[in-house]
Design a protein around this motif. Sequence first.
Motif, PDB file in Angstrom:
ATOM      1  N   LEU A 134      -0.682   4.899  -8.757  1.00  0.00           N
ATOM      2  CA  LEU A 134      -1.037   3.374  -8.289  1.00  0.00           C
ATOM      3  C   LEU A 134      -0.835   2.555  -9.390  1.00  0.00           C
ATOM      4  O   LEU A 134      -0.354   1.323  -9.040  1.00  0.00           O
ATOM      5  CB  LEU A 134      -2.571   3.454  -7.923  1.00  0.00           C
ATOM      6  N   ASP A 176      -7.749   3.349  -1.279  1.00  0.00           N
ATOM      7  CA  ASP A 176      -7.787   2.002  -1.365  1.00  0.00           C
ATOM      8  C   ASP A 176      -8.872   1.506  -2.266  1.00  0.00           C
ATOM      9  O   ASP A 176      -8.703   0.567  -2.910  1.00  0.00           O
ATOM     10  CB  ASP A 176      -7.885   1.851   0.221  1.00  0.00           C
ATOM     11  N   GLU A 194      -7.360   1.516  -5.468  1.00  0.00           N
ATOM     12  CA  GLU A 194      -6.455   0.458  -5.765  1.00  0.00           C
ATOM     13  C   GLU A 194      -7.009  -0.745  -5.957  1.00  0.00           C
ATOM     14  O   GLU A 194      -7.016  -1.573  -7.082  1.00  0.00           O
ATOM     15  CB  GLU A 194      -5.710   0.109  -4.511  1.00  0.00           C
TER      16      GLU A 194
END
Length: 336
Positions: free
Chosen positions: A261, A304, A307
């Motif tokens: 990421l 998610d 992130e």
Amino acid sequence: MSTLLVTGGAGFIGSNFVRRVLADTEHEVLVLDKLTYAGDQMSLAGLPGPRLGFVRGDVADAELVGRLVDGLDPATDAIVHFAAESHNDNSLAGPRPFLDTNVIGTYTLIEAARRRDIRFHHISTDEVYGDLELDDPAKFTESSAYRPSSPYSSTKAASDLLVAAWVRSFGLRATISGCSNNYGPYQHVEKFIPRQVTNVLRGQRPKLYGTGRNVRDWIHVDDHNSAVLAILERGRIGETYLIGANGERSNREVVETLLELLGRPRDEYDLVGDRPGHDLRYAIDASKLRAETGWEPRFTDFRDGLERTIEWYRANEAWWAPHKDAAEARYAELGR
Ligand code: NAD
Ligand code: TDX
């Protein structure tokens, strides 16, 4: 309008809890926090002043705690006890503050709470149950045996037992929650995920203990805190509730995902010496909490959630930078 006395409200989970309570409920909040190396008043910056009070002090200071608890109303108010020495590595290097805060601090609070009959919620951890084998499908439940491994987890276990005994012997109106590993904004850079994210942001390599096979059951801090609110509102007095969101990942998987990421090669990390007594695996069965309170986690996509957490650390270097050098100096002494 009721008041929540939130201990440890300038720490990672406590400050996220205060933010959520002020945004989503009508409660007033009074934070009691010692501002140790792990507390930071910047974590409460920008919150609405009129409903938020702050007292700098020690939960083991009986005179101060008594005065604050005297100001609470038994009919409406509650104490939510987050304050703790919270880091396993520090507890191995120097256990004494863990006894003072986690054991004597909790004792001091429940003595004050029982004297005034104030509702009390104790924040604890899955680590009180020790660890599970890597290849075992079992998970921790509220009836798992207490067998803590580290000075940190043994002091948390001691504090749970004190709360449970005060319920039975003195009728303290208390609940206990045991949560798995949290991640999200405002987590101290000594902890696994923020340490690795801030290392990469500074051009340094993540550090994985031992083989990196150890498994943690990750939950977003907002899901932990929504569960705490659900227990305060709908939990049964005297009960323990485990909080988890089926987030099991090996440390190696987490580091590889973070590197990806962050736009770095997935193998750009170092294996370093292992933590003594390092628990292998934690995993929570949260069926009781779900069935009794109707709580459900909202951050079910871990990638998610990571992130968003990376973006928060990218945008908030002014918050973490002052703590980073001190945390890395402590790790350098440990050779990790
Ligand atoms: P943290 O270390 O980020 O914050 C702890 C806060 O407590 C700090 O603001 C510190 O200044 C304050 N504090 C420490 N000693 C104090 C004292 N004697 N008097 C008053 N304040 C004091 O910790 P955290 O990660 O936010 O953990 C909060 C609670 O949640 C702890 O009880 C911990 O055991 C529990 N918990 C944490 C996790 C996790 O993954 N971080 C998981 C399960 C349970
Ligand atoms: O640099 C690191 N490298 C690494 O491999 C660090 C800091 C940690 N680790 C490993 C050790 C653990 O297996 O990552 C895992 C997570 O480590 P920590 O963030 O230190 O958390 P842990 O020891 O699992 O405890 C956490 O969850 C339960 C909290 O710190 C406790 O307060 C909570 O009770």
